[in-house]
Scaffold this active site. Structure first.
Site, PDB file in Angstrom:
ATOM      1  N   SER A   1       1.001  -1.237  -0.579  1.00 29.39           N
ATOM      2  CA  SER A   1       0.223  -0.247   0.458  1.00 29.39           C
ATOM      3  C   SER A   1       1.030   1.154  -0.176  1.00 29.39           C
ATOM      4  CB  SER A   1      -0.978  -0.227   1.091  1.00 29.39           C
ATOM      5  OG  SER A   1       0.201   0.112   2.488  1.00 29.39           O
TER       6      SER A   1
ATOM      7  N   GLY B   1       4.112   1.773   1.788  1.00 26.97           N
ATOM      8  CA  GLY B   1       5.755   2.716   1.213  1.00 26.97           C
ATOM      9  C   GLY B   1       5.994   3.930   2.115  1.00 26.97           C
TER      10      GLY B   1
ATOM     11  N   GLU C   1       7.213  -0.956  -5.203  1.00 20.97           N
ATOM     12  CA  GLU C   1       5.437  -0.934  -5.894  1.00 20.97           C
ATOM     13  C   GLU C   1       3.878  -0.462  -5.251  1.00 20.97           C
ATOM     14  OE1 GLU C   1       3.299  -4.099  -8.100  1.00 20.97           O
ATOM     15  OE2 GLU C   1       5.634  -4.495  -7.895  1.00 20.97           O
TER      16      GLU C   1
ATOM     17  N   CYS D   1      -2.789  -4.423  -8.117  1.00 20.78           N
ATOM     18  CA  CYS D   1      -2.354  -3.270  -8.369  1.00 20.78           C
ATOM     19  C   CYS D   1      -2.632  -2.708  -9.161  1.00 20.78           C
ATOM     20  CB  CYS D   1      -0.858  -2.969  -7.686  1.00 20.78           C
ATOM     21  SG  CYS D   1       0.178  -4.382  -8.649  1.00 20.78           S
TER      22      CYS D   1
END
Length: 475
Positions: free
Chosen positions: A214, A218, A237, A271
């Site tokens: 998330s 991150g 990512e 994602c």
């Protein structure tokens, strides 16, 4: 004496415990990291060819587990068992590609063609040291292979922290590498609490952190890395709110089914899932009707059973968050087109979420701006390419975007796609496909979707550093 901390994985569809794992103490984690550092120094002296040979053996050992993995994966994260072999195939595809380019990507860069007489220069690719990989649960094998395999082949050691939801996936990854002959301590799986993960990120012997998850997670990783002594690299990512644009010349018979799958596969828990669609006004009504018709035919249920193509979401908390996002949109004026009674098992308090198609949506609604991570799509009508571009870019995220146009039949449509592609603020732009990672292409995002690169030849750049060698050979 303080009891050791543990984590228990809950099966999404039954809400029963599956496995429990114990966390190390802080001092035990320090020992793991230090062992990795020692092992890495020896590994860095092993030739790339030998590392690649071990990588190829890993591929075969992982392939040998193909029959055991699907049900085990379903029990951990809820994807229908019939769809899990696709993740195995994707993992093997990515591993094989990254191995195929390793020697050329990691070779010394010669400058002999431009050397002056009496001088010799070249650039080496040097491993970073110890890499911490923090992996997610939604595609645990695919995301793990993106970071772990190239990190090892580049000469690094890896500490792998899996999601508490999918601990067995990391353990299988480690087992396959062990059977392939990877020396001890180069790949260590460590289950960690958030506090231990922060400790590992800040550890002075960890040289790089690869995080998939998330935006909130991150940001925490980046802040912890920045507050550590020295400077270490971070690859992130993160989330997406990936848009699709259906132009007036799109082939609807093809496009609709692809975009339903792009939004609903894995219950939308990807994602790069399609989460918002912009359709040209000339096709809008027909597109929506066809889209809803397909969604109504999904079978939501126990993911271990044959015939089910839509499983639960990962947790009750996730299910409630998705339901609230839908309810808030409807309250704000959106219209839900899929009757809830078609999916009677999707009840409050369960992990089953009925697939939903929302129209009359706009960008004031969270469902069009924030990641849903569920089987929900919002569809808006647009009148031009310019309007579509503006709306597609009106997002805090920038992972992928897709454009759907009859380019194969009309060179002008391909030219229009290329013009749109130039304007889109995303790491990847697709034409007539979506929700796919080609291992030869760089996987990267912009804005809140993260920073850094995995896969492709650029994936090795992130996991090594350049070391310049300048020799004066005539004095």
């Amino acid at each position: 004496m303080v009891s050791p901390q543990t984590q228990t994985t809950i099966i999404p569809h039954s809400q029963q415990p599956l496995v429990t794992r114990t966390y190390p103490s802080g001092s035990e984690l320090d020992v793991v990291i230090e062992r990795a550092g020692v092992a890495q120094k020896s590994w860095s002296r092993v030739s790339v060819q030998e590392r690649v040979a071990i990588g190829r053996k890993f591929v075969e050992e992982f392939r040998n587990m193909s029959e055991e993995i699907p049900m085990e994966l379903t029990l951990q994260m809820g994807r229908p068992v019939s769809q899990c072999p696709g993740e195995i195939r994707g993992t093997l595809e990515r591993a094989e590609y990254m191995l195929s380019i390793a020697e050329s990507c990691l070779a010394d860069v010669s400058l002999k063609d431009t050397d002056k007489p009496g001088f010799k220069r070249f650039i080496k690719r040097v491993p970073l040291g110890v890499v911490l990989v923090i992996a997610p649960w939604n595609y645990p094998y695919l995301t793990t292979v993106n970071s772990v395999l190239p990190a090892l082949i580049a000469g690094n050691a890896v500490i792998l922290k899996p999601s508490p939801q999918t601990p067995l996936t990391a353990e299988r990854f480690s087992l396959a590498f062990s059977r392939a002959g990877l020396p001890a301590d180069l790949l260590q799986v460590v289950h960690m609490s958030p506090e231990l993960a922060s400790h590992a990120v800040q550890h002075p012997s960890v040289n790089f952190v690869s995080f998939t998850g998330s935006v909130v997670g991150g940001r925490s990783v980046a802040q912890n890395a920045a507050s550590a002594k020295g400077f270490k690299g971070v690859g992130l990512e993160l989330g997406g709110k990936d848009p699709a644009y259906v132009r007036a010349d799109a082939n609807l018979e093809y496009t609709v089914g692809e975009l339903v799958d792009g939004a609903m596969f894995n219950s939308g828990q990807s994602c790069c899932a399609v989460e918002r669609i912009y359709v040209h006004e000339l096709l809008y009504d027909e597109f929506v009707a066809k889209y809803v018709d397909i969604v109504k035919k999904y079978t939501l249920g126990d993911p271990t059973q044959a015939g089910v193509n839509l499983g639960p979401v990962v947790s009750r908390a996730s299910a409630e968050r998705i339901r609230k996002q839908i309810a808030d949109a409807v309250k704000a004026g959106a219209k839900a087109l899929v009757p809830e009674d078609l999916f009677p098992n999707a009840q409050p308090g369960t992990t089953y979420v009925a697939p939903q198609v929302l129209v009359d949506v706009d960008h004031s609604m969270e469902v069009m701006m924030e990641e849903t991570f569920g089987p929900v799509i919002g569809i808006m009508k647009v009148s031009s390419d310019e309007e579509a571009i503006r709306l597609m870019n009106d997002s805090p995220y920038g992972l992928t975007a897709s454009v759907w146009t009859d380019a194969a039949e009309n060179p002008e449509s391909e030219a229009a796609f290329l013009a749109i592609m130039e304007e889109l603020q995303t790491g990847t732009v697709f034409l007539n496909r979506c929700d796919y990672l080609d291992p030869a292409l760089a996987w990267t995002g912009v804005k809140d979707s993260g920073r850094g690169v995995s896969l492709s030849k650029f994936g090795y750049d992130q996991l090594t550093r350049a070391k310049s060698v300048h020799m004066k050979i005539k004095i």
